[in-house]
Scaffold this motif. Structure first.
Motif, mmCIF file in Angstrom:
data_model
loop_
_atom_site.group_PDB
_atom_site.id
_atom_site.type_symbol
_atom_site.label_atom_id
_atom_site.label_comp_id
_atom_site.label_asym_id
_atom_site.label_seq_id
_atom_site.Cartn_x
_atom_site.Cartn_y
_atom_site.Cartn_z
ATOM 1 N N ASN A 170 9.485 -5.646 -3.071
ATOM 2 C CA ASN A 170 10.076 -4.349 -3.356
ATOM 3 C C ASN A 170 9.175 -3.185 -2.975
ATOM 4 N N HIS A 223 9.813 0.585 -0.940
ATOM 5 C CA HIS A 223 9.816 1.893 -1.586
ATOM 6 C C HIS A 223 8.745 2.812 -1.061
ATOM 7 N N SER A 224 7.703 2.220 -0.538
ATOM 8 C CA SER A 224 6.554 3.025 -0.169
ATOM 9 C C SER A 224 6.802 3.700 1.169
ATOM 10 N N PRO A 225 6.171 4.870 1.361
ATOM 11 C CA PRO A 225 6.234 5.471 2.692
ATOM 12 C C PRO A 225 5.524 4.570 3.696
ATOM 13 N N GLU A 275 7.030 -9.863 -17.988
ATOM 14 C CA GLU A 275 6.090 -8.911 -17.397
ATOM 15 C C GLU A 275 6.308 -8.904 -15.898
ATOM 16 N N ARG A 276 6.488 -7.713 -15.345
ATOM 17 C CA ARG A 276 6.624 -7.628 -13.887
ATOM 18 C C ARG A 276 5.453 -6.862 -13.297
ATOM 19 N N GLU A 277 4.888 -7.439 -12.254
ATOM 20 C CA GLU A 277 3.706 -6.857 -11.625
ATOM 21 C C GLU A 277 4.062 -6.373 -10.226
ATOM 22 N N ASN A 278 3.488 -5.255 -9.854
ATOM 23 C CA ASN A 278 3.725 -4.678 -8.528
ATOM 24 C C ASN A 278 2.494 -3.848 -8.190
ATOM 25 N N SER A 279 1.526 -4.459 -7.518
ATOM 26 C CA SER A 279 0.298 -3.717 -7.289
ATOM 27 C C SER A 279 -0.175 -3.795 -5.847
ATOM 28 N N ARG A 280 -0.855 -2.761 -5.445
ATOM 29 C CA ARG A 280 -1.391 -2.696 -4.098
ATOM 30 C C ARG A 280 -2.838 -2.264 -4.197
ATOM 31 N N ALA A 298 -15.783 0.380 -1.309
ATOM 32 C CA ALA A 298 -14.961 0.992 -2.355
ATOM 33 C C ALA A 298 -13.521 0.561 -2.183
ATOM 34 N N SER A 299 -12.755 0.704 -3.249
ATOM 35 C CA SER A 299 -11.341 0.335 -3.191
ATOM 36 C C SER A 299 -10.506 1.407 -3.854
ATOM 37 N N THR A 300 -9.229 1.397 -3.527
ATOM 38 C CA THR A 300 -8.309 2.311 -4.213
ATOM 39 C C THR A 300 -6.916 1.697 -4.248
ATOM 40 N N SER A 301 -6.130 2.122 -5.224
ATOM 41 C CA SER A 301 -4.737 1.694 -5.257
ATOM 42 C C SER A 301 -3.849 2.795 -4.672
ATOM 43 N N ASP A 302 -4.482 3.880 -4.262
ATOM 44 C CA ASP A 302 -3.735 4.984 -3.647
ATOM 45 C C ASP A 302 -3.740 4.795 -2.129
#
Lengths: 472, 471
Positions: free
Chosen positions: A3, A7-9, A57-62, A81-85
């Motif tokens: 999903n 949804h993401s650009p 529980e539903r997970e949706n991570s990047r 370094a890391s980011t979820s953005d």
């Protein structure tokens, strides 16, 4: 596809595109070399208890991670370094942040950038993809819930002494990973996973006992039957009922496979090339030494039909290869990433492990202790007296000295048979001695994800129980 | 920047709440989080590991009776947010929606810790210098020091909770940690020692308070001490626990067993024991989330319940469990401010904050002198518990063999084990020297890690099993 991606650009952009874009941004910000990881996790976990739904529980991570190297007159320095953005702005900010940090980091003349790694070829990547095509986990919420329900029902029906349930849990998900390095290597893959677990209680009040069972696989259809898992948990909780203490002694212990896997984990920590460089291992000088008896063979197999740790390349893009870690009791070498290999003057073994941020670690793919020929009954008969360990607790392991002291539960072995459940005692020794004192290896090879191990019997362990050892 | 500014438009959040809350929900909330963390570490004389991470996301939650629905996403696009809202509602897909509610900021006052980024006054270069200083300090303290590992890490987590009634709470939680460990070598024998400290305060405190030097000294002292450590005895003996971090005994032996979820489900050995004696007279155990600057402290828990000081055991009698809202409601009790989650991506569970035993009257020296033969355990590594049977373990990092009230020699790291529902009944002396730990505790439960604190005065436990090797 998941999903998130719709949804993401970034939807139109693949994980590989994001990783490549990060490399470009890092170069622009001044990186000499860089590598990037991009990960998407989606999944669901369904918990039931006493026959009804308890939670979903539903997970949706990047997440994306970047490691960049800058050149200084004292050698290469790096940071990560890391980011979820993962928006355009987020990626740019990440690249700039890593470069700022790399300039603060102290150069290391032995630092290893991605350049020059033994990458798998395009042909190998393609062949791997064909051998292990991505397949869906094969579950939806309803199917997962039903599996959890039948698992618990089987456990509760097993005996009326099963007095309570902590519930059953069924999970499924997909992970997409892309890795790209500034030397042009790029690869991506997807992985499904599914699991089913349960924990039940036998007895009442202060005599309650709890145990669990689980199964995990890439695809739900490869899981052990739900009812089998339920029965296993029930049987395990039941057999502990009436557990009591025991007197202190020196004796042989048998680690059942579930517990025996920890012995392999201690070995892997001790032969981690980084720990060796840091003098944090009790096996610092053990290469080519016989640290186990002749009949012990331990291998790492990155391409195994039953393993969940299959991989073509490691966390630095180095091609993975099957390796005999212990050959007829002898340690063949340390496990390395490219940095540790360079410092130790050996060839990288393809054991780099990477998260989104932080330095590379070292880890195995599918670790296998080759089984023996005797079944558990034969081993029990052979050792006559001792303890079968079915649970270990705590973290009493000193990696520098090998000193070992942990809480345990299990069954007393008397006259070649299991006589009664015992608990609240400790087992202690030193891992070097424990490795050398292995007396038997079972034929009951059991897989736990990416580790396969049979029962292991170890002689001359110290058991601390209800009385001082010399006053029994 | 005001901390109460939401990263997602209030209209969008209202839309989520409206889509996700069934008319008969017992509870629901949104949890928004933005956190940054940075870590520098030194090994082999070089600060060559510098890393950082940024995480932002939102967790949506609906609770109805014993059932709960959770979903999270780190994508703030409206479609992904609405998907999460619908997924959270999937436990109750039928029936009416709750009437829309306006999001209203709740008036709050902060006192326990500064709601500021703890890294802003000490840049990475300064942190690097601090680690380099520790390296040379450790090597200058003792020529047997072969390896020094030091790390400084800090995080800053800004959170917003939108409750079902539309109340909006926000907090900003700083957390820092400094760790030092060394490997020493003498005559081919190697040993290790470590020390750490931290809390919810600014990084500059590490410099202002000389924390770096005292932790370095402590790490070197323990490593050298361990070079001479002998095998510990194997068997059951009286044990004197030192003050401070040995409070991990409370955390493992009784703390987890008093968490509301296990007791609602009847899976803890302490289930149904409210009002009963579970510890010796004189033993009072408290869980307190309101101690300023402490690692386990929070202005309010992750459900918005204001933190409080909860007396778990009073003069030996079990008086309370630690609760989140759902378990409290199902047990007909009040929430206690113990509903915690590691992040937006995790579910809420009843968890400890800072758990300690109140001081007694005994002098620490008298307690040690009372040991005819036993172990004096001053410091520990980690521990673990099985809350159903009560079995627990914890492992020493500094301990001594004691005979006739006198310390004889240090013993190697050893696991102590006992039964949680029995051990506090065997406490026979309680010191007047309550101390809290230096700020190093991380508690794991159900795959989630949260920072916690512990504390203990010097106590005597008449019987614990010592997992040594000496016959």
């Amino acid at each position: 596809m998941s999903n998130t991606m719709n949804h993401s650009p970034k939807a139109s952009k693949s994980m590989s595109d994001i990783a490549k874009q990060l490399l470009d941004l890092a170069k622009k910000a001044g990186a000499m070399h860089a590598d990037a990881l991009s990960v998407i996790d989606t999944g669901e976990s369904v918990d039931i208890r006493h026959g009804t739904l308890e939670s979903i529980e539903r997970e949706n991570s990047r997440g994306v991670g970047l490691r960049a190297f800058v050149e200084t007159n004292k050698g290469l320095a790096f940071a990560s370094a890391s980011t979820s953005d993962v928006s355009e702005a987020g990626l740019k900010k990440l690249a700039e942040q890593v470069l700022t940090m790399a300039k603060i980091s102290e150069p290391d003349p032995d630092a290893m950038p991605p350049e020059g790694a033994e990458h798998p070829s395009a042909f190998e990547l393609d062949a791997w993809q064909k051998k292990y095509p991505h397949q869906n986990h094969g579950w939806n919420t309803e199917q997962a819930k039903n599996a959890a329900l039948s698992c618990e029902a089987a456990a509760l029906a097993y005996s009326d002494k099963i007095s309570n349930s902590e519930g059953a849990s069924a999970s499924f998900g997909e992970t997409s990973i892309a890795y790209a390095a500034s030397d042009g290597f790029i690869a991506s893959y997807e992985r499904a996973s599914s699991s089913l677990s349960i924990s039940v209680i036998s007895g009442e009040g202060e005599s309650m006992q709890r145990d669990y069972a689980y199964t995990q696989a890439r695809q739900a259809k490869q899981l052990s039957p739900a009812s089998e898992i339920g029965q296993e948990a029930a049987e395990r909780a039941l057999r502990l009922l009436g557990a009591s203490g025991l007197h202190s002694r020196n004796t042989t212990v048998i680690f059942e496979p579930r517990i025996a896997s920890s012995i392999l984990s201690h070995l892997v920590s001790a032969i981690n090339g980084r720990s060796v460089l840091q003098k944090r291992s009790f096996l610092n000088n053990a290469v080519n030494e016989k640290i186990f008896p002749d009949f012990i063979h331990i291998s790492d197999e990155p391409d195994h039909a039953k393993g969940m740790g299959n991989r073509l390349f490691d966390g630095e893009g180095t091609r993975c290869q099957a390796r005999n870690i212990i050959e007829a009791g002898k340690l063949t070498g340390f496990l390395t990433d490219r940095y540790a290999a360079k410092r130790l003057g050996t060839t990288p073994t393809g054991h780099a492990r990477r998260g989104l941020t932080g330095d590379t670690g070292i880890g195995t793919s599918n670790l296998i202790l080759q089984p023996g020929t005797e079944d558990l009954d034969a081993i029990l008969h052979d050792i006559s007296n001792g303890i079968l360990i079915t649970e270990l607790m705590g973290f009493g392991i000193n990696g520098v000295t090998g000193d070992y002291s942990r809480g345990a539960s299990g069954f007393l072995i008397e006259n070649g048979k299991l006589s009664r459940p015992v608990q609240a005692f400790t087992i202690a020794g030193n891992l070097k001695d424990m490795f050398a004192n292995i007396s038997h290896i079972g034929n009951d090879l059991t897989w736990f994800g990416a580790i396969a191990v049979p029962s292991i019997a170890i002689g001359n362990m110290t058991i601390a129980g209800e009385s001082p050892i010399n006053r029994v | 920047m005001s901390i109460s500014i939401l990263p997602i438009a209030p209209e969008t959040l209202t839309q989520m709440l409206n889509a996700m809350i069934p008319a008969d929900a017992d509870d629901a909330d949104l949890y928004l989080q933005h956190s940054i963390s940075e870590s520098l570490s030194l090994e082999e004389g070089r600060v060559k590991h510098v890393s950082a991470s940024t995480a932002q996301g939102i967790g949506a939650r609906v609770i109805k009776g014993e059932v709960s629905g959770h979903a999270y996403t780190d994508c703030f696009e409206t479609a992904a947010l609405m998907d999460a809202a619908k997924a959270a509602r999937s436990i109750a897909n039928h029936g009416q929606h709750r009437q829309p509610l306006a999001i209203q900021p709740l008036k709050q006052s902060y006192q326990l810790y500064a709601t500021e980024n703890p890294m802003q006054r000490m840049d990475m270069m300064q942190r690097k210098s601090l680690l380099e200083h520790i390296d040379s300090l450790a090597r200058s303290m003792d020529s047997r020091v072969q390896q020094v590992f030091a790390s400084v890490s800090a995080s800053f987590s800004q959170i917003h909770i939108i409750r079902m009634d539309g109340a909006h709470l926000s907090d900003s939680r700083p957390l820092i940690r400094l760790n030092v460990s060394v490997v020493v070598e003498e005559n081919g024998k190697r040993e290790t020692g470590g020390a750490g400290g931290g809390g919810r305060f600014d990084l500059t405190r590490l410099i202002d308070t000389n924390e770096a030097e005292s932790l370095t000294r402590e790490a070197v002292r323990i490593a050298i001490l361990n070079l001479d450590a002998k095998a510990a005895p194997a068997g059951t003996m009286p044990v004197v626990l030192g003050s401070g971090w040995p409070g991990i005994l409370l955390h493992e032996a009784i703390g987890h067993g008093l968490e509301g979820d296990f007791n609602r489900k009847g899976t803890s050995v302490f289930s149904g024991k409210l009002g009963q004696r579970v510890a010796a007279k004189g033993v009072t155990v408290i869980d307190d989330g309101t101690i300023p600057d402490r690692r386990g402290s929070l202005h309010f828990d992750d459900e918005g319940t204001i933190s409080q000081r909860n007396i778990l055991i009073e003069d030996g009698i079990l008086t309370a469990y630690m609760q989140d809202k759902q378990n409290a409601r199902l047990m007909g009790l009040a929430p206690t401010g113990n509903g915690r989650r590691e992040s937006y991506a995790d579910v809420v569970q009843p968890r400890m904050t800072n758990t300690f035993m109140l001081a007694g009257q005994d002098k620490p020296d008298d307690i040690l002198a009372s040991l005819d033969e036993g172990i004096y355990a001053v410091n520990f590594g980690g521990g673990q518990v099985d809350i159903t049977s009560g079995k627990f373990v914890f492992t020493t990092s500094e301990a001594y063999y004691v005979k006739h009230g006198k310390i004889q020699y240090p013993v190697k790291g050893v696991t102590l084990t006992g039964m949680g529902h029995e051990v506090l009944q065997k406490v026979s002396m309680i010191g007047n020297d309550l101390a809290l730990d230096p700020g190093v505790g991380t508690c794991g439960k159900g795959g989630q890690s949260v920072p916690v604190g512990v504390g203990l005065p010097t106590i005597r436990v008449d019987e614990l099993t010592i997992g040594g090797t000496k016959a």
